[in-house]
Design an enzyme around this catalytic site. Structure first.
Site, PDB file in Angstrom:
ATOM      1  N   GLY A 139      46.189  64.780  31.648  1.00  0.00           N
ATOM      2  CA  GLY A 139      47.344  64.735  30.950  1.00  0.00           C
ATOM      3  C   GLY A 139      48.440  64.582  31.922  1.00  0.00           C
ATOM      4  O   GLY A 139      48.381  63.792  32.786  1.00  0.00           O
ATOM      5  N   GLN A 165      44.296  60.289  31.384  1.00  0.00           N
ATOM      6  CA  GLN A 165      44.401  60.971  30.216  1.00  0.00           C
ATOM      7  C   GLN A 165      43.737  62.454  30.274  1.00  0.00           C
ATOM      8  O   GLN A 165      44.412  63.494  29.801  1.00  0.00           O
ATOM      9  CB  GLN A 165      43.641  60.196  28.898  1.00  0.00           C
ATOM     10  CG  GLN A 165      43.984  60.375  27.724  1.00  0.00           C
ATOM     11  CD  GLN A 165      45.453  59.985  27.238  1.00  0.00           C
ATOM     12  OE1 GLN A 165      46.226  59.442  28.078  1.00  0.00           O
ATOM     13  NE2 GLN A 165      46.009  60.707  26.179  1.00  0.00           N
ATOM     14  N   GLY A 167      45.134  29.592  41.921  1.00  0.00           N
ATOM     15  CA  GLY A 167      44.266  30.806  41.779  1.00  0.00           C
ATOM     16  C   GLY A 167      43.052  30.497  41.178  1.00  0.00           C
ATOM     17  O   GLY A 167      42.001  29.921  41.888  1.00  0.00           O
ATOM     18  N   GLU A 196      39.022  37.707  43.605  1.00  0.00           N
ATOM     19  CA  GLU A 196      37.651  37.176  43.581  1.00  0.00           C
ATOM     20  C   GLU A 196      37.238  36.671  42.265  1.00  0.00           C
ATOM     21  O   GLU A 196      35.960  36.767  41.976  1.00  0.00           O
ATOM     22  CB  GLU A 196      36.616  38.140  44.418  1.00  0.00           C
ATOM     23  CG  GLU A 196      37.087  38.345  45.717  1.00  0.00           C
ATOM     24  CD  GLU A 196      35.744  38.708  46.703  1.00  0.00           C
ATOM     25  OE1 GLU A 196      34.690  38.464  46.439  1.00  0.00           O
ATOM     26  OE2 GLU A 196      35.917  39.357  47.577  1.00  0.00           O
ATOM     27  N   GLY A 248      40.556  32.288  53.224  1.00  0.00           N
ATOM     28  CA  GLY A 248      41.681  31.705  52.556  1.00  0.00           C
ATOM     29  C   GLY A 248      41.276  30.665  51.615  1.00  0.00           C
ATOM     30  O   GLY A 248      40.900  29.668  52.219  1.00  0.00           O
ATOM     31  N   THR A 278      39.171  36.293  38.265  1.00  0.00           N
ATOM     32  CA  THR A 278      39.698  37.313  37.274  1.00  0.00           C
ATOM     33  C   THR A 278      38.561  37.648  36.173  1.00  0.00           C
ATOM     34  O   THR A 278      37.450  36.862  35.921  1.00  0.00           O
ATOM     35  CB  THR A 278      40.565  36.644  36.323  1.00  0.00           C
ATOM     36  OG1 THR A 278      40.464  35.321  35.796  1.00  0.00           O
ATOM     37  CG2 THR A 278      42.093  36.283  37.303  1.00  0.00           C
TER      38      THR A 278
HETATM   39  C1  LIG Z   1      45.244  42.414  46.509  1.00  0.00           C
HETATM   40  C2  LIG Z   1      44.570  41.133  46.410  1.00  0.00           C
HETATM   41  C3  LIG Z   1      43.640  40.408  47.471  1.00  0.00           C
HETATM   42  C4  LIG Z   1      43.350  39.152  47.505  1.00  0.00           C
HETATM   43  N1  LIG Z   1      42.812  38.824  48.339  1.00  0.00           N
HETATM   44  C5  LIG Z   1      42.488  37.407  48.570  1.00  0.00           C
HETATM   45  C6  LIG Z   1      41.761  36.708  49.646  1.00  0.00           C
HETATM   46  O1  LIG Z   1      41.428  37.569  50.786  1.00  0.00           O
HETATM   47  N2  LIG Z   1      41.498  35.262  49.860  1.00  0.00           N
HETATM   48  C7  LIG Z   1      41.887  34.571  48.973  1.00  0.00           C
HETATM   49  O2  LIG Z   1      41.509  33.540  48.881  1.00  0.00           O
HETATM   50  N3  LIG Z   1      42.249  35.152  47.863  1.00  0.00           N
HETATM   51  C8  LIG Z   1      42.621  36.516  47.471  1.00  0.00           C
HETATM   52  N4  LIG Z   1      43.253  36.808  46.549  1.00  0.00           N
HETATM   53  C9  LIG Z   1      43.471  36.130  45.144  1.00  0.00           C
HETATM   54  C10 LIG Z   1      42.903  36.227  43.823  1.00  0.00           C
HETATM   55  O3  LIG Z   1      41.414  35.871  44.249  1.00  0.00           O
HETATM   56  C11 LIG Z   1      43.779  35.607  43.046  1.00  0.00           C
HETATM   57  O4  LIG Z   1      44.787  36.124  42.796  1.00  0.00           O
HETATM   58  C12 LIG Z   1      42.796  35.248  41.641  1.00  0.00           C
HETATM   59  O5  LIG Z   1      41.601  34.523  42.008  1.00  0.00           O
HETATM   60  C13 LIG Z   1      43.725  34.875  40.461  1.00  0.00           C
HETATM   61  O6  LIG Z   1      44.391  33.788  40.771  1.00  0.00           O
HETATM   62  P1  LIG Z   1      45.810  34.034  40.364  1.00  0.00           P
HETATM   63  O7  LIG Z   1      46.479  35.196  40.934  1.00  0.00           O
HETATM   64  O8  LIG Z   1      46.482  32.614  40.869  1.00  0.00           O
HETATM   65  O9  LIG Z   1      45.982  33.919  38.664  1.00  0.00           O
HETATM   66  P2  LIG Z   1      45.995  32.518  37.749  1.00  0.00           P
HETATM   67  O10 LIG Z   1      44.786  31.642  38.110  1.00  0.00           O
HETATM   68  O11 LIG Z   1      47.222  31.874  37.538  1.00  0.00           O
HETATM   69  O12 LIG Z   1      45.659  33.215  36.536  1.00  0.00           O
HETATM   70  C14 LIG Z   1      46.555  33.874  35.599  1.00  0.00           C
HETATM   71  C15 LIG Z   1      45.969  34.256  34.289  1.00  0.00           C
HETATM   72  O13 LIG Z   1      45.433  33.281  33.799  1.00  0.00           O
HETATM   73  C16 LIG Z   1      44.091  33.391  33.369  1.00  0.00           C
HETATM   74  N5  LIG Z   1      43.369  31.991  33.319  1.00  0.00           N
HETATM   75  C17 LIG Z   1      43.528  31.024  34.414  1.00  0.00           C
HETATM   76  N6  LIG Z   1      42.775  30.188  34.165  1.00  0.00           N
HETATM   77  C18 LIG Z   1      42.146  30.413  33.034  1.00  0.00           C
HETATM   78  C19 LIG Z   1      41.012  29.608  32.193  1.00  0.00           C
HETATM   79  N7  LIG Z   1      40.651  28.389  32.377  1.00  0.00           N
HETATM   80  N8  LIG Z   1      40.839  30.398  31.093  1.00  0.00           N
HETATM   81  C20 LIG Z   1      41.141  31.571  30.764  1.00  0.00           C
HETATM   82  N9  LIG Z   1      41.874  32.160  31.250  1.00  0.00           N
HETATM   83  C21 LIG Z   1      42.402  31.321  32.603  1.00  0.00           C
HETATM   84  C22 LIG Z   1      43.482  34.435  34.312  1.00  0.00           C
HETATM   85  O14 LIG Z   1      42.423  34.911  34.137  1.00  0.00           O
HETATM   86  C23 LIG Z   1      44.700  35.134  34.522  1.00  0.00           C
HETATM   87  O15 LIG Z   1      44.611  36.156  33.288  1.00  0.00           O
HETATM   88  C24 LIG Z   1      43.584  38.194  46.247  1.00  0.00           C
HETATM   89  C25 LIG Z   1      44.293  38.897  45.113  1.00  0.00           C
HETATM   90  C26 LIG Z   1      44.920  40.093  45.314  1.00  0.00           C
HETATM   91  C27 LIG Z   1      45.862  40.458  44.093  1.00  0.00           C
END
Ligand SMILES: Cc1cc2nc3c(=O)[nH]c(=O)nc-3n(C[C@H](O)[C@H](O)[C@H](O)COP(=O)(O)OP(=O)(O)OC[C@H]3O[C@@H](n4cnc5c(N)ncnc54)[C@H](O)[C@@H]3O)c2cc1C
Length: 379
Positions: A339, A336, A131, A363, A124, A365
């Site tokens: 189809g 695609q 995020g 892990e 966690g 984005t």
């Molecule tokens: C199915 C799933 C499993 C997961 N498992 C785990 C887990 O086991 N443990 C854990 O700790 N987390 C886990 N996560 C969390 C995952 O790592 C986060 O969702 C991810 O790091 C993105 O954080 P966020 O969703 O808060 O997006 P945000 O950080 O809010 O980002 C939203 C958008 O803004 C963009 N963005 C943010 N900051 C910047 C910047 N400085 N410059 C440009 N763009 C930016 C991002 O790229 C994204 O497009 C999981 C997520 C999912 C969906």
């Protein structure tokens, strides 16, 4: 770098492939539709040694390398991304963190149980409001004599409800200061520690994703992993390895989608010819095949550096970034090529399409990977 697949890697890949085909493939859509988390599958994978791939044999693991780990995640994800994601989170996040930063006592206590899947692991870091900006977390751990009191909520946690043990990063210093986070290992059943809401997801639906909640959760100082203040640095190190597993997950999904589309393009006839005979389709297949191989090479490079104990932050981020974008592109093109049939649940590509999108988010984005790569190349 040696491009030859060793006999050992080939054997381990075959074990994972056979298991996935026999025990996972028949249930993929049923688990996806119902969002069932099939715990029993992970117990069976534990018996095969695939829940402790990287754990040294002295701690009850398979004692294999990142080459075999990459192969295992790919083979499973080719059949079901959800199971691949859960195996990856268990192996390289929770177990990986304890392997890297646990003391001898903690390793002896947890690794044998994690390696055999007697315990399922969670990790966690992410929170509802932090995020990408994970270092700004709100979950706190406050020292109270020989123990710590944890308060806060982590979300998006793989195995947040079912995990028997979680590695959690909490803030132990002032917000926005350096060295202000510490890692702890917390066992399910500890008062004040509970699973929360389970997410209803677009894809990866058979992998459990849920909140974990700490409400005045008291844990002993013996549950601390490494030094006070070292949690964020540890998390970034763990993610370097974790990103290899998400690259492998991406390649597995891409290969699954590509192979289905390749076969379909030969079987499906339009204008009295197989659709593969049209350049518009064969060029898509050429691009898909090329990009999958490029993703594989980047991933092998990161594995190679990791095995040799060299710094691989840039290479792991590149592999994860590229492979995940390839997975989305390949899965999209596979739909695609199918189809209208690709848009139904009667064929496998719509699931690959939905599952692939997680790879560009979890892990870190794609934008975060580019930040990491840019920092590395500019330093
Ligand atoms: C199915 C799933 C499993 C997961 N498992 C785990 C887990 O086991 N443990 C854990 O700790 N987390 C886990 N996560 C969390 C995952 O790592 C986060 O969702 C991810 O790091 C993105 O954080 P966020 O969703 O808060 O997006 P945000 O950080 O809010 O980002 C939203 C958008 O803004 C963009 N963005 C943010 N900051 C910047 C910047 N400085 N410059 C440009 N763009 C930016 C991002 O790229 C994204 O497009 C999981 C997520 C999912 C969906």
């Amino acid at each position: 770098m040696n491009f030859e697949v060793s006999e050992l890697t080939g054997q381990v890949a075959a074990t994972a492939r056979d298991f996935a085909n026999q025990y996972i493939r028949p249930h993929v859509m049923e688990w996806d539709e119902s969002q069932e988390f099939p715990l029993q599958i992970f117990k069976q994978l534990g018996e095969l040694g695939l829940m402790g791939v990287l754990v040294p044999e002295e701690y009850g693991g398979a004692g294999l390398s990142y080459y075999e780990y990459n192969a295992v995640i790919q083979e499973i994800s080719k059949v079901c991304g959800s199971i691949g994601l859960s195996v990856a989170a268990h192996n390289s996040l929770c177990t990986g963190h304890i392997m890297l930063f646990g003391n001898e006592e903690q390793k002896k206590k947890y690794l044998p149980k994690l390696a055999t899947a007697e315990f399922l692991g969670a990790w966690g870091l992410t929170e509802p409001n932090t995020g990408s900006d994970a270092g700004n977390m709100k979950t706190t751990a406050v020292r109270d004599g020989d123990s710590w009191i944890l308060n806060g909520t982590k979300n998006w946690i793989t195995h947040g409800i079912t995990g028997n043990v979680a590695v959690v990063i909490a803030r132990t210093g002032e917000p926005r200061t350096s060295s202000n986070c510490t890692a702890f290992v917390v066992e399910r059943g500890t008062p004040g520690f509970a699973g929360g809401k389970k997410e209803n997801k677009l894809g990866m639906r058979a992998s459990e994703t849920a909140e974990i909640i700490f409400d005045n959760c008291h844990i002993s100082d013996a549950q601390r992993l490494g030094e006070v203040g070292d949690g964020f640095r540890q998390a970034m190190k763990v993610l370097d390895g974790g990103r290899i597993s998400i690259a492998a997950l991406s390649i597995g999904i891409a290969r699954g989608a590509y192979e289905a589309a390749l076969q379909y393009s030969k079987d499906r006839h339009q204008f009295d010819k197989p659709i593969s005979s049209f350049q518009g389709i064969s060029f898509k297949l050429a691009d898909m095949a090329t990009e999958i191989e490029a993703a594989e090479l980047l991933t092998q490079q990161a594995c190679d550096l990791k095995i040799r104990g060299e710094k691989m932050t840039r290479q792991a981020a590149m592999a994860k970034y590229y492979a995940s974008e390839v997975a989305v592109k390949v899965a999209t093109e596979a739909v695609q090529i199918f189809g209208g049939y690709g848009y139904t649940k009667d064929f496998p590509v719509e699931k690959f399409y939905r599952d692939s999108k997680l790879c560009t988010i979890g892990e870190g984005t794609s934008e975060v990977q580019k930040m990491v790569i840019a920092r590395e190349v500019l330093s």
